[in-house]
Design a protein around this motif. Structure first.
Motif, PDB file in Angstrom:
ATOM      1  N   VAL A   1       0.492  17.619  20.221  1.00 24.80           N
ATOM      2  CA  VAL A   1       0.930  17.005  18.961  1.00 24.80           C
ATOM      3  C   VAL A   1       0.766  18.013  17.827  1.00 24.80           C
ATOM      4  CG1 VAL A   1       0.341  15.224  17.263  1.00 24.80           C
ATOM      5  CG2 VAL A   1       0.499  14.624  19.691  1.00 24.80           C
ATOM      6  N   LYS A   2      -0.373  18.714  17.829  1.00 29.47           N
ATOM      7  CA  LYS A   2      -0.603  19.731  16.786  1.00 29.47           C
ATOM      8  C   LYS A   2       0.472  20.806  16.859  1.00 29.47           C
ATOM      9  CE  LYS A   2      -5.295  20.193  17.468  1.00 29.47           C
ATOM     10  NZ  LYS A   2      -6.604  20.772  17.251  1.00 29.47           N
ATOM     11  N   LEU A   3       0.772  21.198  18.104  1.00 25.20           N
ATOM     12  CA  LEU A   3       1.794  22.233  18.311  1.00 25.20           C
ATOM     13  C   LEU A   3       3.165  21.746  17.828  1.00 25.20           C
ATOM     14  CD1 LEU A   3       1.838  24.655  21.101  1.00 25.20           C
ATOM     15  CD2 LEU A   3       3.861  23.255  21.071  1.00 25.20           C
ATOM     16  N   SER A   4       3.481  20.493  18.147  1.00 21.20           N
ATOM     17  CA  SER A   4       4.785  19.942  17.730  1.00 21.20           C
ATOM     18  C   SER A   4       4.880  19.907  16.206  1.00 21.20           C
ATOM     19  CB  SER A   4       4.950  18.512  18.258  1.00 21.20           C
ATOM     20  OG  SER A   4       5.005  18.533  19.661  1.00 21.20           O
ATOM     21  N   LEU A   5       3.785  19.509  15.547  1.00 22.99           N
ATOM     22  CA  LEU A   5       3.822  19.434  14.084  1.00 22.99           C
ATOM     23  C   LEU A   5       3.954  20.820  13.470  1.00 22.99           C
ATOM     24  CD1 LEU A   5       1.222  16.567  13.541  1.00 22.99           C
ATOM     25  CD2 LEU A   5       3.656  16.481  12.982  1.00 22.99           C
ATOM     26  N   GLU A   6       3.298  21.796  14.099  1.00 24.35           N
ATOM     27  CA  GLU A   6       3.416  23.165  13.581  1.00 24.35           C
ATOM     28  C   GLU A   6       4.855  23.681  13.757  1.00 24.35           C
ATOM     29  OE1 GLU A   6       0.144  25.666  14.614  1.00 24.35           O
ATOM     30  OE2 GLU A   6       1.145  27.453  13.784  1.00 24.35           O
TER      31      GLU A   6
ATOM     32  N   THR B   1       5.080  13.814  18.197  1.00 27.01           N
ATOM     33  CA  THR B   1       4.264  14.056  16.996  1.00 27.01           C
ATOM     34  C   THR B   1       3.089  13.082  16.898  1.00 27.01           C
ATOM     35  OG1 THR B   1       5.776  12.694  15.682  1.00 27.01           O
ATOM     36  CG2 THR B   1       6.162  15.074  15.660  1.00 27.01           C
ATOM     37  N   GLY B   2       2.785  12.409  18.005  1.00 26.27           N
ATOM     38  CA  GLY B   2       1.570  11.585  18.070  1.00 26.27           C
ATOM     39  C   GLY B   2       1.621  10.313  17.253  1.00 26.27           C
ATOM     40  N   ASN B   3       2.824   9.815  16.976  1.00 24.95           N
ATOM     41  CA  ASN B   3       2.923   8.575  16.216  1.00 24.95           C
ATOM     42  C   ASN B   3       3.090   7.370  17.141  1.00 24.95           C
ATOM     43  OD1 ASN B   3       3.016   8.714  13.046  1.00 24.95           O
ATOM     44  ND2 ASN B   3       3.787  10.663  13.827  1.00 24.95           N
ATOM     45  N   ASP B   4       3.074   6.178  16.550  1.00 29.74           N
ATOM     46  CA  ASP B   4       3.022   4.934  17.319  1.00 29.74           C
ATOM     47  C   ASP B   4       4.445   4.394  17.510  1.00 29.74           C
ATOM     48  OD1 ASP B   4       2.769   2.321  18.161  1.00 29.74           O
ATOM     49  OD2 ASP B   4       1.097   1.846  16.853  1.00 29.74           O
ATOM     50  N   PHE B   5       5.003   4.655  18.712  1.00 32.27           N
ATOM     51  CA  PHE B   5       6.411   4.276  18.909  1.00 32.27           C
ATOM     52  C   PHE B   5       6.584   2.762  19.041  1.00 32.27           C
ATOM     53  CE2 PHE B   5       4.770   5.075  23.140  1.00 32.27           C
ATOM     54  CZ  PHE B   5       5.316   4.061  23.909  1.00 32.27           C
TER      55      PHE B   5
ATOM     56  N   PHE C   1       0.833  -1.210   0.000  1.00 36.99           N
ATOM     57  CA  PHE C   1       0.000   0.000   0.000  1.00 36.99           C
ATOM     58  C   PHE C   1       0.866   1.257   0.000  1.00 36.99           C
ATOM     59  CE2 PHE C   1      -2.205  -3.345   2.250  1.00 36.99           C
ATOM     60  CZ  PHE C   1      -3.514  -3.268   1.789  1.00 36.99           C
ATOM     61  N   GLU C   2       0.287   2.323  -0.577  1.00 39.11           N
ATOM     62  CA  GLU C   2       0.863   3.672  -0.423  1.00 39.11           C
ATOM     63  C   GLU C   2      -0.174   4.476   0.352  1.00 39.11           C
ATOM     64  OE1 GLU C   2       3.785   5.589  -1.215  1.00 39.11           O
ATOM     65  OE2 GLU C   2       2.536   6.834   0.068  1.00 39.11           O
ATOM     66  N   THR C   3       0.192   4.943   1.542  1.00 40.52           N
ATOM     67  CA  THR C   3      -0.819   5.630   2.368  1.00 40.52           C
ATOM     68  C   THR C   3      -0.508   7.124   2.546  1.00 40.52           C
ATOM     69  OG1 THR C   3       0.252   5.038   4.437  1.00 40.52           O
ATOM     70  CG2 THR C   3      -1.408   3.504   3.605  1.00 40.52           C
ATOM     71  N   LEU C   4       0.420   7.650   1.752  1.00 38.53           N
ATOM     72  CA  LEU C   4       0.711   9.095   1.718  1.00 38.53           C
ATOM     73  C   LEU C   4       0.983   9.647   3.116  1.00 38.53           C
ATOM     74  CD1 LEU C   4      -2.026   9.886  -0.935  1.00 38.53           C
ATOM     75  CD2 LEU C   4       0.400   9.505  -1.347  1.00 38.53           C
ATOM     76  N   ASP C   5       0.222  10.682   3.545  1.00 34.27           N
ATOM     77  CA  ASP C   5       0.541  11.307   4.833  1.00 34.27           C
ATOM     78  C   ASP C   5      -0.062  10.594   6.032  1.00 34.27           C
ATOM     79  OD1 ASP C   5       2.204  13.188   3.829  1.00 34.27           O
ATOM     80  OD2 ASP C   5       0.644  14.689   3.533  1.00 34.27           O
TER      81      ASP C   5
ATOM     82  N   GLU D   1      20.080   4.192   7.822  1.00 32.00           N
ATOM     83  CA  GLU D   1      18.924   3.899   6.965  1.00 32.00           C
ATOM     84  C   GLU D   1      17.955   3.145   7.843  1.00 32.00           C
ATOM     85  OE1 GLU D   1      20.959   3.718   2.580  1.00 32.00           O
ATOM     86  OE2 GLU D   1      19.830   1.964   3.256  1.00 32.00           O
ATOM     87  N   ILE D   2      16.734   3.620   7.906  1.00 29.56           N
ATOM     88  CA  ILE D   2      15.826   3.101   8.918  1.00 29.56           C
ATOM     89  C   ILE D   2      14.390   3.076   8.387  1.00 29.56           C
ATOM     90  CG2 ILE D   2      15.557   5.374  10.030  1.00 29.56           C
ATOM     91  CD1 ILE D   2      15.761   3.946  12.683  1.00 29.56           C
ATOM     92  N   PRO D   3      13.650   1.999   8.692  1.00 25.68           N
ATOM     93  CA  PRO D   3      12.251   1.952   8.241  1.00 25.68           C
ATOM     94  C   PRO D   3      11.358   2.709   9.211  1.00 25.68           C
ATOM     95  CG  PRO D   3      12.820  -0.129   9.293  1.00 25.68           C
ATOM     96  CD  PRO D   3      14.034   0.759   9.401  1.00 25.68           C
ATOM     97  N   LEU D   4      10.566   3.631   8.706  1.00 20.47           N
ATOM     98  CA  LEU D   4       9.689   4.442   9.567  1.00 20.47           C
ATOM     99  C   LEU D   4       8.342   4.625   8.890  1.00 20.47           C
ATOM    100  CD1 LEU D   4      12.134   7.345  10.601  1.00 20.47           C
ATOM    101  CD2 LEU D   4      11.291   5.525  12.103  1.00 20.47           C
ATOM    102  N   ALA D   5       7.306   4.008   9.450  1.00 23.22           N
ATOM    103  CA  ALA D   5       5.946   4.226   8.929  1.00 23.22           C
ATOM    104  C   ALA D   5       5.284   5.259   9.825  1.00 23.22           C
ATOM    105  CB  ALA D   5       5.156   2.918   8.942  1.00 23.22           C
ATOM    106  N   LEU D   6       5.190   6.494   9.338  1.00 24.44           N
ATOM    107  CA  LEU D   6       4.686   7.595  10.169  1.00 24.44           C
ATOM    108  C   LEU D   6       3.510   8.283   9.497  1.00 24.44           C
ATOM    109  CD1 LEU D   6       8.087   9.279  11.114  1.00 24.44           C
ATOM    110  CD2 LEU D   6       6.849   7.497  12.365  1.00 24.44           C
ATOM    111  N   GLY D   7       2.753   9.015  10.316  1.00 27.07           N
ATOM    112  CA  GLY D   7       1.658   9.790   9.757  1.00 27.07           C
ATOM    113  C   GLY D   7       1.690  11.221  10.276  1.00 27.07           C
ATOM    114  N   THR D   8       1.221  12.131   9.437  1.00 28.34           N
ATOM    115  CA  THR D   8       1.055  13.511   9.909  1.00 28.34           C
ATOM    116  C   THR D   8      -0.408  13.946   9.759  1.00 28.34           C
ATOM    117  OG1 THR D   8       1.775  14.339   7.765  1.00 28.34           O
ATOM    118  CG2 THR D   8       3.432  14.263   9.490  1.00 28.34           C
ATOM    119  N   VAL D   9      -1.230  13.027   9.334  1.00 30.31           N
ATOM    120  CA  VAL D   9      -2.693  13.234   9.388  1.00 30.31           C
ATOM    121  C   VAL D   9      -3.302  11.981  10.017  1.00 30.31           C
ATOM    122  CG1 VAL D   9      -2.778  14.710   7.330  1.00 30.31           C
ATOM    123  CG2 VAL D   9      -3.146  12.263   7.090  1.00 30.31           C
ATOM    124  N   GLY D  10      -4.494  12.134  10.591  1.00 31.20           N
ATOM    125  CA  GLY D  10      -5.177  10.985  11.207  1.00 31.20           C
ATOM    126  C   GLY D  10      -4.622  10.688  12.596  1.00 31.20           C
ATOM    127  N   GLY D  11      -5.226   9.729  13.250  1.00 31.32           N
ATOM    128  CA  GLY D  11      -4.784   9.337  14.589  1.00 31.32           C
ATOM    129  C   GLY D  11      -4.819  10.504  15.556  1.00 31.32           C
TER     130      GLY D  11
END
Ligand code: MEV
Length: 440
Positions: free
Chosen positions: A350-355, A293-297, A180-184, A332-342
């Motif tokens: 989290v919003k403040l950190s992303l801004e 940033t509210g991602n799943d560690f 899959f490609e899940t973009l942001d 080089e590291i695999p990272l599945a992250l999101g900046t929308v959703g969740g």
């Protein structure tokens, strides 16, 4: 003796707290006060946190710190980090400053593909299953269109679905292995919804596939779930400079430092006991930004360590070399992250950190996170191969020890100055504080 309780989740928050404090605490009132001390006065904000999970009784604070001066691909960032370990933000800031004067960090997203699987059992003829899969594949995609149409519009979606024969590993075990490609978006919900739809279609279509016998028609779906192993969702971060430019102040020469540093990395490449600690240092930086940033560690941790073992032996995530007088250190590291959703649109911090990070896309966040990991690893190896780790660690830990002894602000000030030139240990701090208190 503890007791069990039925219907706990249905109790009100205050009834839950009553039960907890009455069951587990000798001083119920004091336990209740501690829990309430961490409630937010803003009721709406508290309710938001209460509703993140089930059975919330209070909030658990972690400090949110910032590490400024990160130059990444010629753009400056201040990186937010949520972490309790005293030396991590200080180390990140130091590494950022060091590389700011030497061209900064360079990063590149190598790939962004994520994986999900439908695991199923089938006891019939494999060739017939292959024929069935080829027939049903377009329908798998077609039946998911309600789930995928928005993602497709934005340029993402299902990349491919393969049938994988795993029967040599486990009797009658096959998979639909989908990419899959899940973009942001981190994409967990999207991927899992697609997979559950694939499973339904697979099961239903098998029942009407002409070539199957009655037994073969009974495909047994075991489970449908995304994989947190994402070796094709990969990002690279690196730093490099002339070896003579590695020298700082009156420290060892750039060449001596580079050679020792590279040996330290090589040790982590060949020795799993060291590699785990080396990579733990990387994860100090990575997890802190992921949390902020509210991602799943947990997902990232699981995937990263699997990646570190991909050659069959656990090894270093970072590497270093000298070529033509240039020192290069990279990860080089695999990272599945999101900046929308969740949590990204929900948690105010989290919003403040992303801004603060200039509202990054998921690809940009992958690069920032990889940099935080590399910087942290650089700072740890630099200390380990020069001064030793304890100097910096204990300096940062001093405040924790002083707080344990309930030192006043005035005592903290005097002892912070005193320990600038004296070795810090738990005993030394205790003695110095005693001396101060008895002499005053
Ligand atoms: C401590 O949290 C991390 C280190 O142990 C990492 C390392 O040894 O490379 C300092």
């Amino acid at each position: 003796m503890s007791k069990s309780i039925a219907g706990f989740s249905k109790l009100s928050k205050s009834k839950k707290i009553d039960w907890i404090v009455d069951t587990y605490f000798s001083n119920a009132e004091s336990a209740k006060n501690i829990l309430k001390q961490y409630w937010n006065n803003d009721e709406k904000l508290q309710q938001l946190h209460d509703e993140f999970i089930e059975n919330t009784i209070t909030n658990y604070y972690l400090p949110l710190g910032v590490a400024p001066n990160f130059l990444i691909n010629d753009k400056l960032f201040t990186i937010p980090m949520a972490i309790e370990e005293s030396s991590v933000v200080a180390a990140a800031s130091k590494a950022a400053k060091f590389w700011l004067d030497r061209g900064g960090f360079r990063t590149k997203v190598i790939s962004t593909t994520k994986i999900g699987q439908v695991h199923f059992k089938y006891s019939g003829d494999t060739n017939k299953l292959k024929k069935f899969f080829n027939t049903v594949k377009p329908k798998l995609i077609e039946d998911s269109v309600d789930i995928t149409k928005n993602m497709n519009k934005r340029g993402g979606g299902i990349i491919d679905i393969e049938l994988r024969d795993k029967t040599t590993d486990l009797k009658n075990y096959y998979q639909l292995h989908a990419s899959f490609e899940t973009l942001d978006a981190m994409g967990a919900n999207f991927i899992n919804s697609c997979l559950e739809q694939f499973a339904k279609t697979l099961k239903a279509e098998a029942l009407v596939f002409d070539l199957f016998t009655d037994d073969e028609k009974q495909i047994d779906i075991i489970m449908s779930i995304l994989s947190n192993y994402v070796p094709d969702c990969l990002v690279r971060a690196e730093v490099s400079c002339k070896i003579e430019d590695l020298k700082e102040n009156n420290s060892i020469s750039g060449e001596a430092f580079a050679n020792k540093f590279i040996e330290a990395v090589k040790i982590a490449e060949v020795e799993p006991y060291r590699a785990v600690t080396h990579n733990k240092g990387v994860m100090n930086g990575i997890d802190a930004v992921i949390l902020a940033t509210g991602n799943d560690f947990r997902a990232v941790e699981a995937g990263v360590h699997a990646y570190a073992s991909r050659e069959g032996k656990y090894s270093s995530l970072s590497h270093a070399k000298i070529e033509d007088g240039i020192f290069t250190f990279w990860i080089e590291i695999p990272l599945a992250l999101g900046t929308v959703g969740g949590l990204t649109g929900l948690h105010p911090l989290v919003k403040l950190s992303l801004e603060m990070l200039h509202k990054p896309s998921a690809k940009e966040l992958m690069q920032i996170v990889a940099v935080a990991g590399l910087a942290q690893n650089f700072a740890a190896l630099r200390s380990l191969t020069t001064t030793g780790i304890q100097q910096g660690h204990m300096k940062m830990h001093l405040m924790n020890i002083l707080n344990q002894f309930e030192a006043s602000d005035a005592e903290k000030e005097i002892l912070t100055t005193y320990f600038k030139s004296n070795t810090i240990s738990h005993t030394a701090v205790s003695e110095a504080l005693n001396n101060l208190r008895t002499s005053g």
